[in-house]
Scaffold this motif. Structure first.
Motif: not given
Lengths: 114, 113
Positions: A36, A38, A41-44, A46, A87, A106
């Motif tokens: 992923y 990222q 301040s955003q969602g991961p 795909f 990630y 991490k």
């Protein structure tokens, strides 16, 4: 559960190929390895997913050796907009027979330099 | 973000207060997840649900509670027992648990007053 290991950060110049490796000694046999991207301040989001060998899509390639104890995300010719945290998501063996838990690394902070 | 919405974008909690974070998906996914993200810590799993009326604890469930009364909704309550709730909370869903790509919402940032 054993954990996954990724480099904390990487720097690259624009136009170069970047390879990010995730190590996961205790991987289960049951499931895919997923990567992923990222932004702050955003969602991961795909990027790519694979089980073994090599997978390629329009944005990246994923290399997974036969033992599946590591995976390498390859980003060809990065641009400034690829600056983000990357990630891996890996199925790690659980305590029960056949059990596993999807576990995030991490993250690797990639900085692309002009 | 896809078809997953989280609200609010920012949430403030007072000492001793319970707060609830909303997560809704219109992807017809069976599985839903809640993650907590702290700086430099990556994503840690709080709870997940494979199907309606069923959910399991993740790695850091203490101080949190969830419900899954409808397929499209998976709210997370941060209780007063969670002593360090300041974090970025992410909700995700997948067609089913495991072997399916997880799609994430935009996240809710929780701050303590």
């Amino acid at each position: 559960l054993a954990k996954t290991t990724q480099p904390i950060s990487m720097d690259s110049y624009e136009g170069q190929e970047v390879n990010i490796t995730c190590s996961h000694n205790n991987i289960a046999t049951n499931d895919y390895i997923t990567w992923y991207q990222q932004f702050p301040s955003q969602g991961p989001r795909f990027i790519i997913q694979g089980y073994k060998t090599k997978v390629t899509n329009e944005v990246a390639s994923l290399f997974i050796p036969a033992d599946r104890k590591s995976s390498t995300l390859s980003l060809p010719r990065v641009s400034l907009s690829d600056t983000a945290v990357y990630y891996c998501l890996v199925p790690l063996r659980g305590s029960g027979a056949g059990s596993y838990q999807l576990t995030f690394g991490k993250g690797t902070k990639l900085s692309v330099i002009p | 973000d896809g078809g997953i919405t989280q609200s609010p974008k920012y949430l403030f909690r007072k000492e001793g207060q319970n707060v609830t974070l909303s997560c809704e998906q219109n992807l017809n996914h069976d599985a839903m997840y809640w993650y907590r993200q702290d700086p430099g810590q990556g994503l840690r799993l709080i709870y997940y649900s494979q199907i309606v009326n069923d959910f399991q604890k993740g790695d850091i469930a203490e101080g949190y509670s969830v419900s899954r009364e409808k397929k499209e909704s998976f709210p997370l309550t941060v209780t007063s027992a969670q002593k360090n709730p300041t974090a970025f909370y992410l909700c995700a869903s997948s067609r089913r648990e495991g072997r399916e790509t997880q799609y994430f919402g935009p996240g809710t940032r929780l701050l303590v007053l």
